[in-house]
Each structure stands twice: as C-alpha cells, then as structure tokens.
Enzyme design. Sequence first.
Site, PDB file in Angstrom:
ATOM      1  N   LYS A 120       0.849  -1.211   0.000  1.00  0.00           N
ATOM      2  CA  LYS A 120       0.000   0.000   0.000  1.00  0.00           C
ATOM      3  C   LYS A 120       0.875   1.249   0.000  1.00  0.00           C
ATOM      4  O   LYS A 120       2.085   1.160   0.282  1.00  0.00           O
ATOM      5  CB  LYS A 120      -0.896  -0.025   1.238  1.00  0.00           C
ATOM      6  CG  LYS A 120      -0.116  -0.011   2.548  1.00  0.00           C
ATOM      7  CD  LYS A 120      -0.973  -0.439   3.719  1.00  0.00           C
ATOM      8  CE  LYS A 120      -0.207  -0.281   5.023  1.00  0.00           C
ATOM      9  NZ  LYS A 120      -0.862  -0.999   6.130  1.00  0.00           N
ATOM     10  N   TYR A 145      14.790  31.075   8.595  1.00  0.00           N
ATOM     11  CA  TYR A 145      13.485  31.705   8.873  1.00  0.00           C
ATOM     12  C   TYR A 145      13.280  31.816  10.368  1.00  0.00           C
ATOM     13  O   TYR A 145      13.578  30.885  11.124  1.00  0.00           O
ATOM     14  CB  TYR A 145      12.355  30.855   8.287  1.00  0.00           C
ATOM     15  CG  TYR A 145      12.164  31.017   6.798  1.00  0.00           C
ATOM     16  CD1 TYR A 145      12.072  32.290   6.217  1.00  0.00           C
ATOM     17  CD2 TYR A 145      12.046  29.907   5.986  1.00  0.00           C
ATOM     18  CE1 TYR A 145      11.877  32.418   4.846  1.00  0.00           C
ATOM     19  CE2 TYR A 145      11.852  30.026   4.615  1.00  0.00           C
ATOM     20  CZ  TYR A 145      11.770  31.291   4.059  1.00  0.00           C
ATOM     21  OH  TYR A 145      11.581  31.418   2.704  1.00  0.00           O
TER      22      TYR A 145
HETATM   23  C1  LIG Z   1      -0.078  -1.813   6.773  1.00  0.00           C
HETATM   24  C2  LIG Z   1      -0.609  -3.082   7.301  1.00  0.00           C
HETATM   25  C3  LIG Z   1       0.243  -4.177   7.526  1.00  0.00           C
HETATM   26  C4  LIG Z   1       1.744  -4.104   7.362  1.00  0.00           C
HETATM   27  O1  LIG Z   1       2.308  -3.631   8.547  1.00  0.00           O
HETATM   28  P1  LIG Z   1       3.871  -3.495   8.761  1.00  0.00           P
HETATM   29  O2  LIG Z   1       3.968  -3.100  10.180  1.00  0.00           O
HETATM   30  O3  LIG Z   1       4.359  -2.442   7.840  1.00  0.00           O
HETATM   31  O4  LIG Z   1       4.466  -4.831   8.491  1.00  0.00           O
HETATM   32  C5  LIG Z   1      -0.332  -5.372   7.922  1.00  0.00           C
HETATM   33  N1  LIG Z   1      -1.666  -5.462   8.106  1.00  0.00           N
HETATM   34  C6  LIG Z   1      -2.510  -4.431   7.931  1.00  0.00           C
HETATM   35  C7  LIG Z   1      -3.980  -4.616   8.165  1.00  0.00           C
HETATM   36  C8  LIG Z   1      -2.012  -3.202   7.543  1.00  0.00           C
HETATM   37  O5  LIG Z   1      -2.848  -2.173   7.370  1.00  0.00           O
END
Ligand SMILES: *Cc1c(COP(=O)(O)O)cnc(C)c1O
Length: 384
Positions: free
Chosen positions: A44, A272
């Site tokens: 994702k 800044y």
């Molecule tokens: C993003 C996600 C993962 C992956 O998690 P990591 O900690 O990056 O390994 C696993 N399960 C779900 C439901 C997620 O949303």
Amino acid sequence: MTNLSNARLPLRCWAEIDLDALERNLRLIRASLPGHMRYVAVVKADAYGHGLHQASAALMHAGADLFAVANLSEAAALRELSNDWPILMLSPVIPDEDRFLAEYDVAATVSTLEEVARFDAVARSAKRPLQVHLKIDTGMGRLGVWHEEAPTLCAAILAAPHLRLAGVFTHFASPDDDPAFTAEQRSRFLAALSRCSGLDLSKLFVHADNSAGLESIEMAGPFNAVRIGLLQFGILPRPRSLLEQVHTEPVFSFRTRVGIVKQLPAGTDISYGRTHTLRRDSTVAILCAGYGDGISRAASNRGWVLIRGKRCPVLGRVTMDQTIVDVTEVPGVISGDEAVLVGRQMGAELSIMEFSGWSDTIPWEVLCSVTKRVPRVYKTSLGL
Ligand SMILES: *Cc1c(COP(=O)(O)O)cnc(C)c1O
C-alpha cells in the site's frame, strides 16, 4: 510514480531503492518462518513510497504469495503487472467502488453484513464468484467485525452464493510493545474462529502478524500467513528486537546535494525566524532539499545529515527547498557534494529510525512523506 524529474538532468534530491535488497529481504524473512507460512506482501501507499510497480515486480520475482493494497487504484496498478496474482484490499470499499472488485479481481475485506450483501450482488452481476477475507476485530477497533459477533458474519459469508471465503484475519494494536495484549488478541481471534461453524482453516489464508507481530509469532495453531510491510524494506519496527536475527537490509536511502558553501560570522542569527544563532565563525552548506522533498520541518535545529562521511547538524528551520547544515568541522566540502539524509556514506550511517525521531514520527510515515518531487532511482539486476 509520477514525478516532475527530467531524466536528462543530474539528481539533486533523490531516493535510491535497492530492489535486489528487497528480494533478498523477502527470502530471508521467509526462511526465518515455518515452511508452511505464506507471505502477504503489503504494498500500500506506493509500496511504502518505494514505487508500487518496481517493488511489486521484485516481490513477485522473489515469490510473494499474495499482495495487500489499501485501495483499488493500487490494485489496478498491480493488475498492470499481473492478471492472476491474488490481491487483498485491506481498507474498506466504498459502495461506488464495488463493481471494480470484480473488474480488477480483488478480494475485499469484510467487516459487516451490509458488505456481504453488496459484494454478493457485485459477484452475481459479474457472473463470477468474488473472494473475500473475513476480518475480525480483536481489539484494534478499526476494520473487522467485533470478535463476539464474528460467527454471524462468517455464516452470512458462507451462505452468500457468489462469495468465496479465501481468508480470515485480524490486526494487532500493539504488537511491538504489549505482548500480553497481543496474546489476548490472538486468543480472541482463535476463540472467534472456533465458534464459526463450517470453516476449513487449512484451505484459507489465516493471518494476523505484521512486521512487529512476527516477533511473537505463534508457530503452532492455524496461522499460515504473515502480512509484511516495513520489515521487507529492511526496517525493524523496533531496534534491538528479536527480529534483528533476521538480517534484512535497508532498501531505501534518501540523498541530496550541497548547493553552495559559505562562511558566516559568529553571532549571526540564521534561517526563517532567525531560529539559529551561530556560536562560532562557521562554514555552512546549503542543501538542495527541504520539506518540499520530505525533510520534516520538525527536524529544524534537530536533524543531522552525512557529508563526506561526517555528521553535520541542521541549523535553524528546514525550508521548502533548502536546508542549512553546519560543515565547519568537515574539510573540503564543495558544491555538488552528496549529502545523505537517510542511508550510508563512507562507512557512516543515518538510519531511518533516527531520521523519524528528529521529527517525532515513525519510519512508516517518513516513507510516505517523501514527496513526488523526489525521483526514485532503482538499483536492480532484474532489468526492470
Ligand atoms: C499496513 C498493514 C500491515 C503491514 O504492517 P507493517 O507493520 O508495515 O508490516 C499489515 N496489516 C494491515 C492490516 C495493515 O494495514
């Protein structure tokens, strides 16, 4: 990943992505797990900012069993790579998107009876069954049916003529720092499954652990898959964890260049808001990257970079396109020198853990915060 970079121009701020390391990481993680564990590659958010196409191609090559995405446009992008690799959507589907589940052949996560009816209707009109994964909420309070109500939802899925249950899963709230609650979530999950009648768990993906959960992975029981995001990119969710035995390598590094070098007198207030006072006559380097690239403004007066293998502190506020660092103690810095924001240089290293600490965040968010202005440069022997 679209960006505005021009391939003819030299790089001034870029992320380097080592796809061979990503493949090695998948194989290492797999080798550290029981042989029957299947590997759900979580890609994702543009594969955690690494580039969904490139990272997923490498993960396919290394043998991921299933891909998990957060929305249908990520699923569609994966379908450009492969028509038949299974895809699970981890986030909710909004009703207007329903029909695309069939079009892109994506397994949806089911948490409610309403979704069962909607997805069954989509499968009926598409004239082919849709796969779904039943999600059970064991204490995260996000997606999933509350564990006490899981049997009713499970029965509804099994009774839906056009749905095929492909998996059951839950998600841990504190896998990295609360083993007792994680154990409680596991037992709620198992108890809920045991009250679901008509399930043959050996035919389903049964998954709970993410990167941090692996630490407490239960080798026994019905679990037969893990969902791996961060760890495959070579980042430990927590330093000095059990997972350090899995020697994954960083896949991502973040680099920029020195624009100019100049001298400023002691006592000058710079940046800044005049947020840094030089305590000595100083040599400063102006870097070609700022918060417009993904260096958080919270790292103002806090962060460090590597130049010529030496740590150099950020002076004053990080600005949109430029950052001032102190190079008084680094001889010979010149315009065009590489400055490392995250990664290795001449034997020195700045970890993404440190980088995220300077802006009070976590590596997951850092990876999602590298902006589209930053070209991703791929290192691979795959010929992608
Ligand atoms: C993003 C996600 C993962 C992956 O998690 P990591 O900690 O990056 O390994 C696993 N399960 C779900 C439901 C997620 O949303």
